[in-house]
Design a protein around this motif. Structure first.
Motif, short mmCIF file in Angstrom:
data_model
loop_
_atom_site.label_atom_id
_atom_site.label_comp_id
_atom_site.label_asym_id
_atom_site.label_seq_id
_atom_site.Cartn_x
_atom_site.Cartn_y
_atom_site.Cartn_z
N ASP A 256 0.86 -1.18 0.00
CA ASP A 256 0.00 0.00 0.00
C ASP A 256 0.90 1.24 0.00
O ASP A 256 1.14 1.87 1.02
N ASN B 89 0.68 4.30 -1.20
CA ASN B 89 0.22 5.65 -0.86
C ASN B 89 -0.38 5.70 0.54
O ASN B 89 -0.92 6.71 0.96
N LEU C 176 -5.71 1.05 1.51
CA LEU C 176 -6.49 0.38 0.47
C LEU C 176 -5.52 -0.08 -0.62
O LEU C 176 -4.52 0.59 -0.88
N GLU D 172 -1.89 -1.22 -7.37
CA GLU D 172 -1.10 -1.84 -6.30
C GLU D 172 -1.24 -3.36 -6.34
O GLU D 172 -0.27 -4.09 -6.13
CA LIG Z 1 -3.05 2.20 -1.42
#
Ligand SMILES: [Ca+2]
Ligand SMILES: Nc1nc2c(ncn2[C@@H]2O[C@H](COP(=O)(O)OP(=O)(O)OP(=O)(O)O)[C@@H](O)[C@H]2O)c(=O)[nH]1
Ligand SMILES: Nc1nc2c(ncn2[C@@H]2O[C@H](COP(=O)(O)OP(=O)(O)OP(=O)(O)O)[C@@H](O)[C@H]2O)c(=O)[nH]1
Ligand SMILES: [Ca+2]
Length: 630
Positions: free
Chosen positions: A197, A199, A203, A208
């Motif tokens: 993940d 960033n 999520l 990703e």
């Molecule tokens: Ca993410």
């Protein structure tokens, strides 16, 4: 592992040889031998692993028992076959206790053969009433399956299971009793989720997920594959998908279903790509990779290493205040074993620059890593692994480090070191202001305690360097007698209190007591410049003393608020470490007799004691005095 050895056991006539025959695609059933010779089937060229399957057919006749026992002991997995009520009863009465009595501890795949007549309903019935009770009683049974050698139903699946039991063991992942994933599995998968993940929004986007697929399976994830995964997750775990992205519960649920359905291969594919071993710990060779460092060589972070730490800092500075508060730090270290031991003993974060709230700043963060890497690059390597340096194409974890030129203990007259992190010992008489200097170095003007080793960045020639200041108190002077610590020391900062007449003699004597100090670059400084200056009670005044050694006069410094000149002084220290030649003690060859005489007088005034401890500085000067004219 190069091969998986499956030993096929079971009562007479249950269809052991027929199952092998069905697998190797021999259609003429009548030609099945009573017992097959050992058969080796190489791995499928497009499978992820290079493991061949070795099939060992057996017979249960009593005159074959010895062979049977020997083969069972060599097995990686046992395929136990039954085909009717009698042979089913024998599974728990004879076979499973027999394996236990042989002391084997390998997975067992239970197979009901001749199941071609079972329709779906009866099949479920068989599983529920015949197999589940056995699984509950014998934990060594890892899987069970209904087959037909005659109709070639589930035969490939049976042997796939046998293979998978060994290559993709289910026990480390799955608690069969509780029917849940094990804690260690959940931890490992959560860490992987956190690493991919990028960033940090908790999520996994389709992008990703795609990079996960590329890393683990060298496969691009198509849009269709991705939406298939997402819709499957939505079914089993409604909170698993959020705005078209996978949440952590969703990621875990997806893997749980895979494992539950015997498709643990994909979960293992993910775990192994992230260097997990079968016991779900990170591989030792991943945590401490081979990294050649010769004695005396120094390890620093490479530009790639700094880049990673910078990215990590910004990734976790969620409130964008340019510092990591406690929550941000614990989030950062959440998937590691915690703050490294050496960080704790260095009293991080007090060891470096903090902002006004006591949170480690960007500079402090990089400085701390620089210091720890200098002292203990192995910890840095392990933590780069825990923090996932190599997960997004930055290269191997060792690319985060670089080995720097050897420190030459005999000859420090190198004109320039191409290094960025330097270690400075700070010595001086009691209360001369060592701690005050360290505190001002890390801008600690609060009342928090300053540890005796601190680090900060120093900028000169428009480059960031890192300077580690280590206070050597009166009680730790024996450090100065250890060749190892002297070798580690790049620059010696010799302090005396200019307001205390009894202060200078301490460092002058030190150079005699520990003659090896004379090989290290030295910077002299007079502290408390804001106070009235006193004549030093020493036969030679400091300016003259340093002149005799071919060094600049002591720098006058003060940590008093209005006077704070230390910034330039820290640059001086770092520069002297980088360009050591100019700070090495040199006894001038052609000085006037007069000054030499003064210094000799000064040193001899301390009596035979100093000479007897072998003060080579004294010896050199005397030698010069008496022999230079010859
Ligand atoms: Ca993410
Ligand atoms: N109906 C049916 N018969 C089968 C099946 N598999 C094997 N048989 C028959 O069962 C009998 C025994 O098969 P084998 O393969 O020789 O059994 P085995 O376990 O190797 O026997 P031993 O080597 O004597 O211990 C043969 O007559 C097979 O044709 C099956 O799936 N369905
Ligand atoms: N006026 C003035 N006082 C200073 C300065 N630096 C340190 N002091 C004072 O000198 C005293 C001793 O300072 P420390 O920094 O504890 O000295 P130290 O060398 O670490 O002492 P020990 O570890 O006990 O040997 C303290 O009361 C400081 O406040 C300075 O630049 N100016
Ligand atoms: Ca912050």
């Amino acid at each position: 592992m190069k091969e998986v050895r499956v030993v096929i056991c079971g009562d007479q006539g249950v269809g052991k040889s027929s199952l092998i025959s069905a697998l190797i695609q021999e259609d003429n059933v009548t030609s099945i031998p009573k017992v097959f010779p050992i058969i080796s089937i190489p791995s499928n060229p497009d499978s992820n692993d290079d493991v061949s399957l070795v099939l060992v057919d057996t017979q249960s006749d009593s005159n074959e028992r010895e062979y049977l026992a020997a083969e069972i002991k060599k097995a990686n997995v046992i395929c136990l076959v039954y085909s009717d009520n009698y042979s089913y009863e024998r599974v728990s009465i004879f076979w499973l206790p027999y394996f236990r009595s042989l002391g084997v501890n390998v997975p067992i795949v239970l197979c009901e053969n001749k199941s071609e007549d079972l329709d779906n309903y009866q099949g479920l019935h068989t599983i529920e009433h015949e197999m589940i009770p056995l699984i509950n009683e014998f934990k060594e049974i890892e899987a069970c399956i209904l087959c037909s050698a005659l109709e070639k139903i589930n035969v490939n699946e049976l042997f796939y299971m046998c293979r998978a039991c060994v290559i993709y063991p289910i026990t480390p992942l799955w608690d069969a009793k509780e029917r849940t994933m094990r804690k260690a599995t959940i931890h490992a998968l959560s860490r992987i989720f956190f690493l991919i993940d990028k960033n940090n929004d908790d999520l996994l986007s389709v992008d990703e997920l795609n990079s996960l697929s590329e890393k683990c399976f060298s496969k691009n994830l198509s849009i269709e594959d991705a939406s298939e995964i997402l819709s499957k997750v939505k079914e089993i775990c409604p909170e698993g998908v959020y705005e078209g992205q996978l949440t952590l519960p969703g990621f875990l649920a997806y893997n749980r279903v895979q494992v539950e359905n015997g498709k643990q291969e994909s979960t293992w594919g993910i775990l192994r790509a992230f260097h997990y071993t079968d016991s779900l710990s990170l591989d030792d060779s991943y945590l401490s990779p081979k990294f050649e460092v010769a004695p005396g060589q120094i390890v620093e972070l490479s530009p790639k290493g700094y880049r990673f730490l910078v990215d990590l800092f910004y990734q976790f500075d969620r409130d964008n205040d340019g510092a990591l508060n406690n929550e941000e730090l614990s989030a950062l270290f959440r998937h590691t074993p915690g703050l490294p031991e050496i960080w704790v003993s260095s009293q991080f974060p007090n060891s470096t620059v903090l902002n006004e709230h006591g949170y480690v700043t960007y500079n402090g963060w990089l400085a701390q890593w620089s210091m720890i890497t200098l002292f203990d690059y192995k910890t840095t390597l392990a933590y780069l692994a825990y923090l996932g340096f190599d997960t997004d194409g930055r290269g191997h974890n060792t690319d985060a480090l670089k080995v720097m030129r050897k420190r030459v203990s005999q000859n420090r007259k190198v004109s320039k070191y191409d290094r960025n992190v330097f270690l400075c010992f700070v010595v001086g008489s009691k209360s001369c202001g060592k701690t005050a200097l360290l505190s001002s170095f890390i801008n600690n003007n609060t009342n928090r305690l300053t540890p005796n080793t601190v680090v900060n960045s120093v900028e000169f020639q428009s480059t960031q360097r890192y300077l580690v200041l280590s206070e050597i108190g009166e009680t730790d002077l024996d450090i100065l007698a250890e060749p190892k610590s002297l070798e580690a020391c790049d620059i010696l900062c010799l302090l005396y209190d200019s307001s205390n007449p009894n202060s200078f003699s301490f460092i002058a004597n030190l150079l005699n007591l520990y003659p090896d100090l004379q090989k290290i670059p030295c910077v002299f400084a007079a502290t408390k410049a804001d106070l009235d200056r006193q004549q030093q009670r020493y036969p030679v005044q400091p300016d003259e003393f340093t002149k005799q050694l071919g060094l600049p006069s002591p720098t006058h410094i003060s940590t008093a608020a209005i006077w704070n000149t230390s910034k330039e002084f820290f640059i001086q220290l770092a520069e002297s470490a980088q360009y050591p030649a100019s700070s090495i003690i040199r006894i001038p060859e052609e000085d006037s007799n007069k000054t030499n005489y003064q210094l000799v007088a000064a040193l001899t005034a301390f009596g035979a004691l100093l000479l007897s401890v072998g003060g080579s500085l004294t010896w050199k000067i005397i030698k010069h005095q008496y022999y230079s004219k010859k």
